[in-house]
Motif scaffolding. Structure first.
Motif, short mmCIF file in Angstrom:
data_model
loop_
_atom_site.label_atom_id
_atom_site.label_comp_id
_atom_site.label_asym_id
_atom_site.label_seq_id
_atom_site.Cartn_x
_atom_site.Cartn_y
_atom_site.Cartn_z
N VAL A 1 2.49 2.00 -3.26
CA VAL A 1 1.34 2.52 -4.08
C VAL A 1 1.23 3.97 -4.11
CG1 VAL A 1 -1.27 2.42 -5.03
CG2 VAL A 1 0.22 0.15 -4.81
N ASP A 2 0.92 4.27 -2.91
CA ASP A 2 0.80 5.67 -2.31
C ASP A 2 2.05 6.69 -2.74
OD1 ASP A 2 -1.65 4.94 -1.22
OD2 ASP A 2 -1.35 5.86 0.72
N GLU A 3 2.92 5.95 -2.51
CA GLU A 3 4.27 7.01 -2.75
C GLU A 3 4.72 6.77 -4.37
OE1 GLU A 3 5.60 8.89 -0.71
OE2 GLU A 3 4.93 8.41 1.15
N ASP A 4 3.92 5.81 -5.06
CA ASP A 4 4.26 5.74 -6.49
C ASP A 4 5.99 5.45 -6.69
OD1 ASP A 4 3.85 5.75 -9.08
OD2 ASP A 4 3.78 7.78 -9.61
N ARG B 1 0.87 -1.10 0.06
CA ARG B 1 0.08 0.02 0.18
C ARG B 1 0.55 1.23 0.11
NH1 ARG B 1 -5.48 -0.84 1.40
NH2 ARG B 1 -6.00 -3.10 1.78
N VAL B 2 1.97 1.01 0.82
CA VAL B 2 3.04 2.31 1.16
C VAL B 2 3.46 2.71 -0.45
CG1 VAL B 2 4.91 3.24 1.91
CG2 VAL B 2 3.11 2.36 3.49
#
Lengths: 296, 131
Positions: free
Chosen positions: B53-56, B50-51
Motif C-alpha cells: 500500500v505504501d509503495e502503491d 502494508r508495504v
C-alpha cells in the motif's frame, strides 16, 4: 490531510501522482508552502549505510512523537530502466509504524542522485503535515550536489577508510554537507577519517557561519545517534535563523526548471527518430521547439 | 520494455528461508523494466500488504516454499483488501502442488509460476495481468 497512519493508501496515491507528474502539474506546484516539513537530505557513496542510518535515526526521532516521511531513491537500470528498490529492506521493522512512511522511487534517467519531481514529492509530505521529510539519494560519488538546493540540512554519510585529507579537500560533495557522518564507526579506519575531516573542515573559511560537524555513528552498536539527532536540530535552528527564504526559493525554482526541461528533453529524445535529420543542428532545433509544448 | 513503469513487490511471507527464486524473479522483472521492491525473508502478510500500500505497487508477487501457501496467500489477500488495495493482483511462485491451483485461484491469485517455467513466460504473464 494529516497523516495518521490510517490514511496511508491516500498518501501513497498522492506520492505516486507527484512521482509521475507531467509538466503542467509540476509547473503548478507550490515551491514555498505554508507548512514545510524539516527537509533533511542523506547522501553518500553506495554501501555507506544511509538507509540503515536513516532507520536508526528515525527510530530515535519517533520517540519524541514526531512524524517522519522518507523518500528513498535507488538507481534505475541504464539498460532496462527497471530498478531494485532495496532501501526499505534496511529499514526493517520500522517501516510500518504509525508515524513513519517510506516511499521508494527509482532515479529514472537523472544523474544527480535524485528522482523525477523530488521537490513535488517532498511538498506532498509538507501538505500531509509531516514534521520531518528525509530524502535519501542514490549512492553518489563526488559531484552530485543538487540535494543542497532541495533540502535544508545535508548529511553526508561516509564509510570508514573512504580516503585521506586530499580527498576531503576536493571540491564537490565534501563542500555541501552540513553534517559529516563517519558511519560504521565500530570498524577500523573511522577515527582517522573523522580526525582528517575535522582538520580539513577547520582550514575552511567559508562565508557561512555554520561550522560543519563530524559525527561518528554506528547503527549496529547504537552509538552516536543522539549526537546526530542533536546536530540535525542545531543545524535546523541555524538554517531557520540564517538562511534567506528568497534565495532558497530561487534555488528551488532553478532546480525545478532545469529538472523539468531535462526530463522532458530526455523523453523527447527517446521518442524522436534522429535518422530523419540532415544535421545535428536540425535535430537540436526541432527538439528545442518540442520542449515548448507541455506534455500534460 | 514490457514492464516499464510498473511497480511490483516481491515478498517472502512465512518461515521458509530460501529466496533464490524470489531474487531471480526480482532481477528478471527489473530487466523487463519494472521497479521492484523486494521485502526480504520471513515477512508477515500484514507487513507485506502494508508495504504494498505504501509503495502503491501494481502487483504483489509471493514466493512460498514452506507448504503454507494457501494460508499465506489468503491472509495477504485479506490484508490488501482491508487496507483498501483490493485491486492489486497477487501472483505466486514456489513449490505449489497442481491440486491447489484451483483453490488458490478462487482465493484471488492471478497467476501461479512453477520453478520450471521459462522466465520470459513469467514476464509475459505478468505483462498480460497488468495490461
Amino acid at each position: 490531510m494529516t497523516f495518521d497512519g490510517s490514511n496511508r493508501a491516500v498518501l501513497a496515491k498522492a506520492v505516486t501522482s507527484a512521482a509521475r507528474a507531467g509538466v503542467e502539474q509540476i509547473l503548478a506546484q507550490d515551491l514555498s508552502p505554508e507548512h514545510e516539513a524539516r527537509r533533511i537530505g542523506f547522501t553518500g557513496p553506495p554501501g555507506s549505510g544511509k538507509s540503515t542510518l536513516i532507520a536508526s535515526w528515525a527510530e530515535h526521532r519517533l520517540k519524541s512523537d514526531r512524524s517522519v516521511a522518507v523518500l528513498a531513491i535507488d538507481p534505475s537500470s541504464p539498460i532496462s530502466q527497471g530498478a531494485i528498490l532495496g532501501d526499505r529492506i534496511r529499514m526493517g521493522s520500522m517501516d510500518t509504524r504509525e508515524k513513519f512512511f517510506i516511499r521508494s522511487v527509482a532515479s529514472t534517467r537523472l544523474h544527480d542522485g535524485l528522482c523525477h519531481n523530488a521537490l513535488g514529492i517532498l511538498s506532498v509530505f509538507d501538505r500531509w503535515g509531516f514534521d520531518d521529510a528525509v530524502l535519501e539519494t542514490v549512492g553518489v560519488g563526488q559531484t552530485e550536489c543538487n540535494i543542497r538546493f532541495i533540502t535544508g540540512t545535508v548529511v553526508l554519510v561516509l564509510p570508514p577508510n573512504s580516503g585521506d585529507v586530499i580527498q576531503a579537500m576536493k571540491a564537490g560533495i565534501m563542500e555541501i554537507a552540513d553534517i559529516h557522518v563517519v558511519n560504521k564507526c565500530d570498524l577500523p579506519g573511522s577515527r582517522t577519517l573523522a580526525r582528517e575531516l575535522n582538520s580539513v573542515l577547520a582550514m575552511r573559511s567559508g562565508a557561512s557561519t555554520w561550522s560543519p560537524k563530524v559525527i561518528e555513528v554506528s547503527s549496529t552498536a547504537g552509538s552516536g545517534l543522539g549526537e546526530l539527532d542533536a546536530a540535525i536540530d542545531e543545524h535546523y535552528l541555524w538554517y531557520r535563523e540564517n538562511s534567506d527564504r528568497k534565495t532558497i526559493l530561487r534555488k528551488r525554482i532553478e532546480y525545478q526548471l532545469a529538472e523539468t526541461v531535462s526530463h522532458q528533453f530526455e523523453s523527447l529524445l527517446r521518442d524522436t527518430d534522429l535518422d530523419r535529420f540532415q544535421s545535428l543542428g536540425a535535430a537540436y532545433t526541432e527538439l528545442l521547439s518540442g520542449l515548448k509544448q507541455p506534455d500534460g | 520494455m514490457p514492464l516499464q513503469g510498473k511497480r511490483i513487490l516481491v515478498g517472502k511471507p512465512g518461515l521458509d528461508g530460501h529466496d533464490a527464486g524470489a531474487k531471480i524473479i526480482a532481477l528478471t522483472l527489473r530487466d523487463a523494466g519494472a521497479e521492484v521492491i523486494y521485502t526480504g525473508l520471513r515477512k508477515t502478510p500484514d507487513y507485506i500488504a502494508r508495504v504494498a500500500v505504501d509503495e502503491d505497487v501494481d502487483a504483489v508477487g509471493l514466493s512460498v516454499l514452506s507448504g503454507s501457501h494457501k494460508e499465506l496467500v489468503g491472509l495477504t489477500r485479506e490484508k490488501l483488501d482491508e487496507f483498501g488495495a483490493g485491486d492489486i493482483p497477487i501472483f505466486l511462485g514456489g513449490t505449489i502442488p497442481k491440486q491447489d491451483y484451483q483453490e488458490l485461484e478462487s482465493r484471488g491469485v492471478a497467476a501461479i509460476f512453477t520453478a520450471e517455467m521459462p522466465l520470459d513466460q513469467v514476464v509475459a504473464t505478468i505483462e498480460r495481468i497488468l495490461r
